[in-house]
Design an enzyme around this catalytic site. Structure first.
Site, PDB file in Angstrom:
ATOM      1  CD  GLU A 168      -3.233  -1.544   5.474  1.00  0.00           C
ATOM      2  OE1 GLU A 168      -3.482  -2.480   6.225  1.00  0.00           O
ATOM      3  OE2 GLU A 168      -2.765  -0.462   5.916  1.00  0.00           O
ATOM      4  CD  GLU A 169      -1.778   2.619   7.419  1.00  0.00           C
ATOM      5  OE1 GLU A 169      -2.452   2.263   8.403  1.00  0.00           O
ATOM      6  OE2 GLU A 169      -0.581   2.313   7.264  1.00  0.00           O
ATOM      7  CG  ASP A 222      -2.976   4.004   2.404  1.00  0.00           C
ATOM      8  OD1 ASP A 222      -2.473   2.950   1.960  1.00  0.00           O
ATOM      9  OD2 ASP A 222      -3.874   4.001   3.274  1.00  0.00           O
ATOM     10  CG  HIS A 278      -0.411   0.108   2.541  1.00  0.00           C
ATOM     11  ND1 HIS A 278      -0.054   1.314   3.110  1.00  0.00           N
ATOM     12  CD2 HIS A 278      -0.148  -0.840   3.482  1.00  0.00           C
ATOM     13  CE1 HIS A 278       0.402   1.088   4.338  1.00  0.00           C
ATOM     14  NE2 HIS A 278       0.361  -0.201   4.589  1.00  0.00           N
ATOM     15  CG  ASP A 333       2.498   0.831   7.916  1.00  0.00           C
ATOM     16  OD1 ASP A 333       2.226   0.154   6.922  1.00  0.00           O
ATOM     17  OD2 ASP A 333       1.662   1.100   8.785  1.00  0.00           O
TER      18      ASP A 333
HETATM   19 ZN   LIG Z   1       0.826  -0.984   6.499  1.00  0.00          ZN
END
Ligand SMILES: [Zn+2]
Length: 420
Positions: free
Chosen positions: A168-169, A103, A101, A134
């Site tokens: 995703e977040e 984002d 991801h 992340d």
């Molecule tokens: Zn993540």
């Protein structure tokens, strides 16, 4: 090292300089979930995939249609647009997906950062910035593996598909829209930060909002009213008891966590005036979903907990609190027991690094894994960085871990779908 000549050639083609460069460039795009820069990151990556000669599908998702889907995973950030991005090598054969991801969560209190969160800094062999672990490092590792395989000239008998997603977040609409568009595969590696572990199961997480009524009056005559804050307290204690019950026998993959299925209230608001008795309290939180538990069962347990607490309370009995399910709704998910993907990635890591195969673990958070698992794609997570540094002001990733993951992915791809 236990590798064939073709594998060694592809491993040698992993470009550490390009990894560092791509990571710094991608981190400089402030792709906070729901922001316009999310789209910018997708276009930046589409260009990279085109340069690698992949067939690229870059599309603007039909948001109203996805939101109307009964399986829509929920979202929190308002969005005018969401871009999907898939790049594929080859036309047919088995397909391995490398997923990531783009984002990131907002930076939070800027005063806690050393410098601007979106001006990445390299300190020694470690890169700092929002999204470093992340999971832009994972996205860059995916790119690096694809680039190394292309540079080595190895021809694949199957296909590799890069799936890069937004959102995703805040729920996973990017992965959901990608799968709904028909992009699928035979196995999927998500390069979320796993600190050298193979993560084969995710707990889920459901966002809820509880509204507790009170009865407003002037604070000087508070006994004539009912404070919604006081009314909420027994519910708060009951939620804590529910968390204890739900964590008594966790899945063995999550047994290393003290509270694998956390139930936590993250936001409280009540009242509108200091000398009024508040007539409404809102509590917003998340409840962890156990591995293999139907999210509907978790919702039902929380709703029953609140209802039973209300039934036992003289005020709430006649003025019950309500529960709504808002925002991200992450089911749990897991790689099927006995699936060969764990051995494939584990051996690839051992052969690519000369270290021991990684241990298998679960993770207490929800991620895109559950959407791929629900679509029938065996999926695990293996990626650079430590998730405990994610979402915080010390977010960072060691470049050597990104390289190790890229090398692991090279061998994983070659052993899953190639060479010819
Ligand atoms: Zn993540």
């Amino acid at each position: 090292m236990n590798t064939t000549p073709a594998e060694s050639a592809a491993l040698d083609a992993v470009d550490e300089g390009a990894i560092a460069e791509n990571l710094l460039e991608l981190l400089a795009i402030p792709s906070v979930t729901g922001s316009a820069a999310e789209s910018e990151a997708q276009h930046w990556l589409a260009e990279r995939l085109r340069r690698l000669g992949l067939d690229v599908d870059l599309w603007s998702m039909d948001l109203p249609a996805l939101q109307a889907d009964p399986d829509f995973p929920g979202s929190e950030a308002p969005r005018d647009e969401a871009w999907g991005l898939v790049g594929v090598t080859g036309d047919d054969g088995p397909t391995l997906i490398l997923q990531g991801h783009v984002d990131v969560v907002p930076p939070g209190d800027l005063g806690r950062w050393q410098g601007d969160p979106f001006t990445p800094r390299t300190v020694g062999r470690t890169v700092h910035g929002r999204g470093a672990c992340d999971m832009k490092a994972g996205v860059v590792a995916n790119l690096a593996a694809l680039a190394a395989i292309k540079a080595s000239g190895v021809q694949l008998r199957g296909r590799v598909a890069a799936h890069f997603v937004v959102s995703e977040e805040d729920g996973g609409l990017g992965a959901f829209g990608t799968l709904r568009r028909g992009h699928t595969g035979d196995a999927c590696v998500i390069t979320e930060p796993t600190s050298g572990k193979l993560v084969t199961a995710n707990a889920g997480a459901l966002t809820f909002r509880i509204e507790v009524p009170g009865q407003a009056t002037h604070a000087s005559t508070r006994e004539a009213g009912v404070s919604a804050i006081d009314a909420y307290l027994p519910i708060h204690r009951a939620l804590a008891r529910l968390e204890t019950v739900r964590n008594q026998t966790p899945d063995p993959l999550l047994a290393g966590y003290r509270v694998p299925y956390a139930l936590s209230v993250g936001k409280l608001s009540a009242g509108d005036w200091a000398s009024s008795v508040p007539d409404l309290l809102r509590a917003e939180g998340r409840i962890g979903v156990c591995v293999d538990e139907d999210p509907a069962a978790a919702r039902e347990q929380l709703e029953r907990c609140v209802a039973e607490t209300c039934a036992a309370d003289p005020w709430l009995r006649d003025h019950p609190a309500t529960v709504a399910w808002t925002g991200g709704q992450f089911a749990s998910g897991r790689l099927p027991v006995g699936d060969p993907l764990r051995g494939l990635v584990g051996d690839a890591y051992a052969d690519a690094t000369g270290r021991e195969a990684p241990v298998e673990s679960g993770a207490p958070y929800g991620s895109d894994l559950r959407l791929y698992a629900a679509a029938g794609v065996p999926t695990l997570q293996f990626g650079p960085g430590d998730v405990r540094l994610a979402h915080g002001p010390r977010e960072q990733v060691p470049l050597d871990e990104v390289v190790d993951v890229a090398r692991t992915l090279v061998l994983t791809v070659l052993r899953a779908v190639g060479p010819k």
